[in-house]
Design an enzyme around this catalytic site. Structure first.
Site, PDB file in Angstrom:
ATOM      1  CE1 TYR A   1      -4.195  -1.598   0.150  1.00 47.16           C
ATOM      2  CE2 TYR A   1      -3.104  -3.086   1.682  1.00 47.16           C
ATOM      3  CZ  TYR A   1      -4.167  -2.786   0.857  1.00 47.16           C
ATOM      4  OH  TYR A   1      -5.203  -3.682   0.732  1.00 47.16           O
ATOM      5  CG  HIS A   2      -1.238   4.752   0.615  1.00 47.27           C
ATOM      6  ND1 HIS A   2      -2.247   3.818   0.560  1.00 47.27           N
ATOM      7  CD2 HIS A   2      -1.472   5.501   1.703  1.00 47.27           C
ATOM      8  CE1 HIS A   2      -3.058   4.010   1.576  1.00 47.27           C
ATOM      9  NE2 HIS A   2      -2.614   5.025   2.297  1.00 47.27           N
ATOM     10  N   GLY A   3       2.765   4.766   0.866  1.00 55.96           N
ATOM     11  CA  GLY A   3       3.581   5.206   1.994  1.00 55.96           C
ATOM     12  C   GLY A   3       4.546   4.163   2.540  1.00 55.96           C
ATOM     13  CB  VAL A   4       5.155   0.612   1.812  1.00 62.91           C
ATOM     14  CG1 VAL A   4       6.246  -0.450   1.986  1.00 62.91           C
ATOM     15  CG2 VAL A   4       3.873   0.181   2.497  1.00 62.91           C
TER      16      VAL A   4
ATOM     17  N   GLY B   1       1.912   2.866   4.962  1.00 54.39           N
ATOM     18  CA  GLY B   1       2.810   3.604   5.850  1.00 54.39           C
ATOM     19  C   GLY B   1       3.859   2.765   6.550  1.00 54.39           C
TER      20      GLY B   1
END
Ligand SMILES: CC(C)(COP(=O)(O)OP(=O)(O)OC[C@H]1O[C@@H](n2cnc3c(N)ncnc32)[C@H](O)[C@@H]1OP(=O)(O)O)[C@@H](O)C(=O)NCCC(=O)NCCS
Length: 221
Positions: A99-102, A127
């Protein structure tokens, strides 16, 4: 053709169930993976500057930064995408969902293997920061916003900072809400601040008792 394989994966894994055109045109993660295939090929051909430039362009267009040296398996699904950073020596198996922010990042300033290896079928929540040359075993799951700095065995879920398996629900041998062996957690309390406070309270009580013994007059004796 990889474009359609990636789109099929998106259609199967995203609960929003996008149409084919949506999956092909509206998922930055899909475009980021395709750009990476080109950047990685250039990198392997020794055209490192060009590879870096393609990866930079992809970052600009998709919000996903994948170093051209990173090795990525089939059907990687980067959902939402924005803010994902994948380092040079990261390795990602097949069927991974990020997912986003990883961040798959490094901790060492030295060259060489310094980024994580992600096993087949791993899911990494929004995240989460996965740092160092560690290994997330096949089928492992990393909770949103976790910070992972140690290996995660296959099939295990980790959450929090530093990431650990969550406590099991209070059933069976976990009655009372404590951690269980089933999750590979040590038995007994895992609240270091609480334990420290309890030790301090015990120490203060002992000192007060000692003070009372040394100053009997203050006790009206
Ligand atoms: C880690 C995760 C995979 C666990 O899912 P699950 O197996 O269904 O686990 P549960 O929801 O039953 O939670 C189990 C325990 O972990 C805790 N937990 C779950 N996710 C957590 C997280 N990200 N951080 C800290 N604790 C978490 C729960 O509070 C629960 O604690 P408890 O046993 O003390 O009550 C999931 O919670 C997660 O974080 N997924 C990522 C989702 C994501 O990023 N979505 C973005 C979509 S845009």
């Amino acid at each position: 053709m990889e474009l359609f394989e990636l789109a099929r994966t998106i259609r199967a894994r995203d609960p929003a169930r996008p149409t084919w055109p949506e999956a092909l045109f509206c998922y930055a993660g899909l475009h980021a993976v395709l750009f990476h295939r080109l950047a990685h090929a250039l990198w392997r051909l020794g055209l490192r500057g060009l590879g870096r430039w393609v990866s930079h362009l992809a970052r600009w267009l998709t919000g996903v930064e994948i170093h051209p040296g990173a090795r990525i398996g089939r059907r990687l699904f980067i959902d939402h995408g924005m803010g994902v950073v994948i380092g040079e020596t990261a390795e990602i198996g097949d069927d991974v969902l990020i997912y986003h922010g990883v961040t798959l990042g490094g901790l060492s300033g030295q060259p060489g293997k310094r980024h994580p290896t992600i096993g087949q079928g791993v899911v990494i929540g929004a995240g989460a920061q996965v740092l160092g040359p560690i290994r997330i075993g096949k089928g492992g799951r990393v909770g949103a916003n976790a910070v992972v700095v140690a290996d995660v065995p296959p099939g295990v879920t980790v959450v929090g900072i530093p990431a650990q398996p969550p406590r099991e629900a209070a059933t069976g041998d976990a009655a009372g809400g404590g951690p269980t062996k089933g999750y590979g957690m040590p038995a007994g309390p895992t609240d270091p601040v609480g334990e420290e406070l309890a030790a301090l309270r015990r120490e203060i009580a002992a000192l007060q008792a000692e003070l009372r013994r040394l100053r009997p007059s203050e006790n009206g004796e």
